[in-house]
Design an enzyme around this catalytic site. Structure first.
Site, PDB file in Angstrom:
ATOM      1  N   HIS A 146       0.841  -1.201   0.000  1.00 36.56           N
ATOM      2  CA  HIS A 146       0.000   0.000   0.000  1.00 36.56           C
ATOM      3  C   HIS A 146       0.860   1.229   0.000  1.00 36.56           C
ATOM      4  CE1 HIS A 146      -2.383  -3.144   2.065  1.00 36.56           C
ATOM      5  NE2 HIS A 146      -3.231  -2.760   1.150  1.00 36.56           N
ATOM      6  N   ASP A 200      13.031   4.033 -32.920  1.00 39.36           N
ATOM      7  CA  ASP A 200      12.962   3.316 -31.651  1.00 39.36           C
ATOM      8  C   ASP A 200      14.264   3.263 -30.847  1.00 39.36           C
ATOM      9  OD1 ASP A 200      14.213   1.784 -33.480  1.00 39.36           O
ATOM     10  OD2 ASP A 200      13.030  -0.029 -33.151  1.00 39.36           O
ATOM     11  N   HIS A 255      19.315   1.256 -32.693  1.00 39.70           N
ATOM     12  CA  HIS A 255      20.311   0.983 -33.728  1.00 39.70           C
ATOM     13  C   HIS A 255      21.712   0.726 -33.168  1.00 39.70           C
ATOM     14  CE1 HIS A 255      21.798   0.639 -37.733  1.00 39.70           C
ATOM     15  NE2 HIS A 255      22.646   1.630 -37.588  1.00 39.70           N
ATOM     16  N   SER A 274      17.868  -3.118 -39.994  1.00 35.72           N
ATOM     17  CA  SER A 274      19.280  -3.012 -40.359  1.00 35.72           C
ATOM     18  C   SER A 274      19.981  -4.368 -40.227  1.00 35.72           C
ATOM     19  CB  SER A 274      19.975  -1.962 -39.506  1.00 35.72           C
ATOM     20  OG  SER A 274      19.963  -2.364 -38.160  1.00 35.72           O
ATOM     21  N   GLY A 289      15.329  -4.206 -49.501  1.00 31.19           N
ATOM     22  CA  GLY A 289      14.818  -3.070 -48.726  1.00 31.19           C
ATOM     23  C   GLY A 289      13.964  -2.105 -49.525  1.00 31.19           C
ATOM     24  N   ARG A 292      11.289   2.792 -39.919  1.00 30.90           N
ATOM     25  CA  ARG A 292      10.431   3.293 -38.846  1.00 30.90           C
ATOM     26  C   ARG A 292      10.362   4.806 -38.809  1.00 30.90           C
ATOM     27  NH1 ARG A 292       9.855  -0.897 -34.860  1.00 30.90           N
ATOM     28  NH2 ARG A 292      11.555  -2.372 -34.998  1.00 30.90           N
ATOM     29  N   ASP A 312      20.922  10.093 -40.853  1.00 28.50           N
ATOM     30  CA  ASP A 312      20.289   8.785 -40.704  1.00 28.50           C
ATOM     31  C   ASP A 312      21.225   7.829 -39.947  1.00 28.50           C
ATOM     32  OD1 ASP A 312      18.373   6.604 -41.421  1.00 28.50           O
ATOM     33  OD2 ASP A 312      20.197   5.853 -42.380  1.00 28.50           O
ATOM     34  N   PRO A 313      20.729   7.164 -38.927  1.00 27.77           N
ATOM     35  CA  PRO A 313      21.611   6.300 -38.129  1.00 27.77           C
ATOM     36  C   PRO A 313      22.260   5.184 -38.940  1.00 27.77           C
ATOM     37  CG  PRO A 313      19.293   6.006 -37.513  1.00 27.77           C
ATOM     38  CD  PRO A 313      19.353   7.209 -38.379  1.00 27.77           C
TER      39      PRO A 313
HETATM   40  P1  ADP Z   1      14.867  -0.964 -36.962  1.00 28.78           P
HETATM   41  O1  ADP Z   1      14.392   0.074 -37.947  1.00 28.78           O
HETATM   42  O2  ADP Z   1      14.264  -2.293 -37.236  1.00 28.78           O
HETATM   43  O3  ADP Z   1      14.746  -0.492 -35.554  1.00 28.78           O
HETATM   44  P2  ADP Z   1      17.661  -0.213 -36.873  1.00 28.78           P
HETATM   45  O4  ADP Z   1      17.262   0.871 -35.953  1.00 28.78           O
HETATM   46  O5  ADP Z   1      18.786  -1.075 -36.427  1.00 28.78           O
HETATM   47  O6  ADP Z   1      16.448  -1.137 -37.276  1.00 28.78           O
HETATM   48  O7  ADP Z   1      18.099   0.422 -38.248  1.00 28.78           O
HETATM   49  C1  ADP Z   1      17.544   1.606 -38.739  1.00 28.78           C
HETATM   50  C2  ADP Z   1      18.255   1.947 -40.036  1.00 28.78           C
HETATM   51  O8  ADP Z   1      18.002   0.933 -40.992  1.00 28.78           O
HETATM   52  C3  ADP Z   1      17.762   3.222 -40.647  1.00 28.78           C
HETATM   53  O9  ADP Z   1      18.482   4.324 -40.142  1.00 28.78           O
HETATM   54  C4  ADP Z   1      18.022   3.000 -42.130  1.00 28.78           C
HETATM   55  O10 ADP Z   1      19.318   3.430 -42.480  1.00 28.78           O
HETATM   56  C5  ADP Z   1      18.004   1.507 -42.292  1.00 28.78           C
HETATM   57  N1  ADP Z   1      16.795   1.046 -42.987  1.00 28.78           N
HETATM   58  C6  ADP Z   1      15.603   0.776 -42.469  1.00 28.78           C
HETATM   59  N2  ADP Z   1      14.753   0.331 -43.416  1.00 28.78           N
HETATM   60  C7  ADP Z   1      15.447   0.349 -44.575  1.00 28.78           C
HETATM   61  C8  ADP Z   1      15.152   0.005 -45.947  1.00 28.78           C
HETATM   62  N3  ADP Z   1      13.956  -0.449 -46.284  1.00 28.78           N
HETATM   63  N4  ADP Z   1      16.131   0.114 -46.838  1.00 28.78           N
HETATM   64  C9  ADP Z   1      17.356   0.568 -46.498  1.00 28.78           C
HETATM   65  N5  ADP Z   1      17.681   0.906 -45.242  1.00 28.78           N
HETATM   66  C10 ADP Z   1      16.743   0.801 -44.297  1.00 28.78           C
HETATM   67 MG    MG Z   2      15.725   1.205 -34.813  1.00 23.57          MG
END
Ligand code: ADP
Ligand code: MG
Length: 562
Positions: A219, A385, A388, A429, A472, A527, A540-541
Site C-alpha cells: 500500500h 525506436d 540501432h 538493419s 529493402g 520506422r 540517418d543512423p
Molecule cells: P529498426 O528500424 O528495425 O529499428 P535499426 O534501428 O537497427 O532497425 O536500423 C535503422 C536503419 O536501418 C535506418 O536508419 C536506415 O538506415 C536503415 N533502414 C531501415 N529500413 C530500410 C530500408 N527499407 N532500406 C534501407 N535501409 C533501411
Molecule cells: Mg531502430
C-alpha cells in the site's frame, strides 16, 4: 505517472468495466461493491470463499473470482478496506448454506470490517470462519507471525482454500487447510519505484534512481532497508536470502511465486527468475509450480516480491487443481520438477583478433561501432525506436565470432559473418547488413585475399548493393543507409584499376560525407518515415553506422601498407 479515472468514483468505474469484460465468469452483487462467480458449482452445498480488501491490487481480489478459486470478492476503495456492509452483502450473495470462509490480508481495517460482517452473519444463522494472511516476513518478527501483513501470499492461500472448497471440504476443513497454507507461506519484496493514487499528482513514496527498497508493503508502505541498485541476479539473491531462513520445514516441494507489483515487465521478472530458481535448487528447494506474473499488485509500483509456499501432499494436490478466473487460470496439470533451462549465447568474442583479413577488418569495425553505440542509439531515437546502436553492437559481435569460426577464405568468412549478423542484430538493419556482408562474400568467388583486385571488389559490392535494394526497396534520397552506400559503391567503381586499399579509403570518405548530408533529407523508408519531420537536421543512423564501418575497415587495411 498519470492515472486514468477520478479519485471519487474510481472503485465504481473500474468495477463496471471489469464485470462488463468478464461477465462470462463473474457478476456484480446487486447494490454492493462486490462480485460473485457466475457459474454455480456442481456441489450445491459448497463452502463460499469470500476474499477482499481495497482495490489497486488487481488481479487481487476481484480478478480471482471463479470456479476453483474464490466465490466472491468485496472491493474497497484504493488501498482501503471495504465496509462491513459491503462485506455482508457480498457474503450473503455468495453463501449457499454451507458457510463462508473469509480470506484477506492482515490489516486493521479489514479485520474490523470483516469481523463486524461475520457477527451480523452469525446472528442470521450464517456460519463463517476467517483466514488472515500473514506472509510478509518484513513486517514483523518470526516470533510473532500474527503481527505480519498479508501481501502476495494472499494468492497462494486463496488458491488452496478455493480448491478445498471446490472439492467439497466443509467449513472447518477449508479453514484448517487454508490456515496450514498460510503457516507455510512466506513473502519478501523489493521496490524500485513508488505508486501513485488515482487522480494524485505525485507518488506515495519515491525511490531514488540509484536505490532499491527491501521489504516494502503493498500500500505504498516504504521498505525496511534501502540498498543500491541491484542487478537481476543480485535482486534474486536478496529475495531468496530474505526467505530461506524463514521457510518452514518441508519435503523440498514448494510453489514459487515471483510477483510483479504493477510496473515491472514480465520479461524482467523472467530474467530474475532464472537465478531465483538456481538459488532455490542449491538450497534443496524445488518449485513444482512456478508462477511469474502479476498476482497482488500495488497500483503502478515498480518492484517484485518472491513468495514461497512449502507444500505437503495435500497442499500439492490442492494447488494443482484447476481453476478459471479472470486473473488466473490453470487446467490442473502437475509437473514434478523443472530443470533450469538456459538459452545459448553463441556469440562471445575473444579479445584478440586473429590474423585473417576478414577477422581483422570486422574487429576494427566492431570497435568503432562499440565506441559510437550511444550516438547511434540517440540518432535512431530522434524519430524511431533508438535501438540501432545496441543492434549494431550485437550484430558485429556475432559477425566477428562467426568469421573466426568460419573457413579461412574471405568469401566463407563474410558469408558466415552476414548470417550471424542478421541473426543476432534483428531489425531492419540486421537483415540489410546481413545481406550486404553475405552477398559481398558471395561475389568474391572464394578468391584468396591476395587475388582480390579493385575490379573484383567493385563487382562484389555492386552485386551486394543490388541484393540490398531488392530486399529493402529503398531509393536514393529516402534517407536510409543506401544514401551512404551508393556514393561508396560509385566511388569504388571509379577507382577500378587502382590500388585496393586506396580505392576503399576514397570510397569510405565519400560514404562519410554522404552520411553527414543525410541530415538534410526526409526519411521515406523504415520506422523513421512516420515521424519524418522530426529527423530533419539529424543524419540517418544507418548511414552513419555504414560510414563508421567502412572507415574502420579502410584504416585497418591501411596498416598493411605502412
Ligand atoms: P529498426 O528500424 O528495425 O529499428 P535499426 O534501428 O537497427 O532497425 O536500423 C535503422 C536503419 O536501418 C535506418 O536508419 C536506415 O538506415 C536503415 N533502414 C531501415 N529500413 C530500410 C530500408 N527499407 N532500406 C534501407 N535501409 C533501411
Ligand atoms: Mg531502430
Amino acid at each position: 505517472m498519470t492515472t486514468l479515472g477520478s479519485p471519487e468514483t474510481f472503485k465504481q468505474q473500474w468495477l463496471d468495466g471489469f464485470v462488463t469484460a468478464y461477465g462470462r465468469t463473474v457478476r456484480k452483487v446487486p447494490d454492493a461493491y462486490g462480485v460473485v462467480r457466475r457459474a454455480e458449482p456442481e456441489n450445491p452445498g459448497k463452502v463460499a470463499v469470500v476474499i477482499g480488501g481495497g482495490c489497486g491490487h488487481y488481479p487481487a481480489f476481484a480478478g480471482l473470482v471463479g470456479p476453483g478459486l474464490a466465490d466472491g470478492a468485496v472491493v474497497g476503495d484504493v488501498f482501503t478496506s471495504p465496509s462491513a456492509e459491503q462485506v455482508y452483502r457480498t457474503a450473503r450473495a455468495a453463501d449457499r448454506g454451507a458457510g463462508v470462509l473469509f480470506g484477506f490480508g492482515n490489516y486493521q481495517g479489514d479485520v474490523l470490517h470483516f469481523g463486524l460482517a461475520a457477527r451480523r452473519l452469525a446472528a442470521e444463522g450464517v456460519a463463517s470462519r476467517t483466514i488472515l494472511v500473514t506472509d510478509d516476513v518484513a513486517s514483523g518478527p518470526p516470533s510473532a507471525p500474527e503481527r505480519r501483513r498479508g501481501v502476495a501470499g494472499d494468492f497462494l492461500v486463496f488458491k488452496i482454500a478455493g480448491a478445498a472448497a471446490e472439492r467439497g471440504y466443509d467449513l472447518d476443513a477449508v479453514h484448517a487447510v487454508a490456515a496450514k497454507a498460510n503457516a507455510r507461506t512466506r513473502t519478501f519484496g523489493v521496490a524500485f519505484g513508488g505508486c501513485t493514487l488515482p487522480g494524485a499528482g505525485r507518488p506515495l513514496f519515491t525511490v531514488a534512481d540509484e536505490e532499491m527498497e527491501l521489504g516494502l508493503g503493498i500500500h505504498g508502505e516504504p521498505g525496511t532497508r534501502t540498498v543500491g541498485r541491484l542487478s537481476a541476479a543480485e535482486l534474486a539473491d536478496e529475495l531468496v536470502d530474505g526467505l530461506l531462513p524463514e521457510l518452514p520445514e518441508g519435503d523440498g516441494r514448494v510453489v514459487a511465486l515471483l510477483n510483479g507489483l504493477g510496473r515491472t515487465k514480465y520479461e524482467e521478472m523472467f530474467v530474475t527468475y532464472t537465478r531465483v530458481h538456481e538459488r532455490l535448487a542449491q538450497a534443496g528447494v524445488s518449485p513444482v509450480h512456478t508462477e511469474v506474473g502479476e498476482f497482488v499488485t500495488s497500483l503502478d509500483m515498480a518492484g517484485v516480491s518472491l513468495s514461497i509456499l512449502v507444500l505437503d501432499d495435500e497442499l500439492a494436490e490442492l494447488y494443482a487443481d484447476p481453476c478459471d478466473t479472470p486473473g488466473y487460470r490453470t487446467s490442473g496439470v502437475t509437473l514434478t520438477t523443472v530443470e533450469p533451462e538456459s538459452t545459448v549465447d553463441g556469440w562471445s568474442v575473444d579479445e584478440s583478433p586473429g590474423t585473417s583479413v576478414v577477422d581483422r577488418v570486422l574487429t576494427a569495425g566492431l570497435r568503432s561501432i562499440e565506441e559510437h553505440e550511444e550516438e547511434l542509439g540517440r540518432l535512431d531515437a530522434v524519430a524511431a525506436d533508438g535501438d540501432h546502436g545496441l543492434g549494431m553492437t550485437r550484430g558485429m559481435r556475432a559477425a566477428v565470432a562467426a568469421a573466426r569460426r568460419a573457413p579461412d577464405t574471405v568469401s566463407g568468412a563474410l558469408l558466415a559473418a552476414g548470417t550471424a549478423f542478421a541473426d543476432a542484430a534483428g531489425g531492419a538493419s540486421g537483415a540489410l547488413y546481413g545481406v550486404l556482408l553475405a552477398e559481398t562474400g558471395a561475389g568474391l568467388n572464394d578468391l584468396p585475399a591476395g587475388e582480390i583486385t579493385t575490379e573484383v571488389l567493385a563487382d562484389a559490392v555492386d552485386g551486394a548493393v543490388r541484393a540490398f535494394t531488392e530486399l529493402g526497396k529503398a531509393e536514393p534520397g529516402d534517407k536510409t543507409m543506401l544514401d551512404a552506400i551508393e556514393p561508396f559503391r560509385i566511388t569504388l567503381r571509379e577507382q577500378v584499376g587502382g590500388d585496393v586499399v586506396q580505392a576503399w579509403r576514397k570510397a569510405s570518405a565519400a560514404a562519410v560525407t554522404a552520411a553527414d548530408e543525410t541530415a538534410h533529407l526526409r526519411p521515406a523508408k523504415g520506422r523513421a518515415a512516420r515521424l519524418a519531420q522530426r529527423s530533419e537536421g539529424h543524419p540517418d543512423p544507418g548511414a552513419v553506422s555504414f560510414s563508421l564501418l567502412v572507415t574502420a575497415v579502410g584504416e585497418e587495411l591501411g596498416k598493411d601498407e605502412n
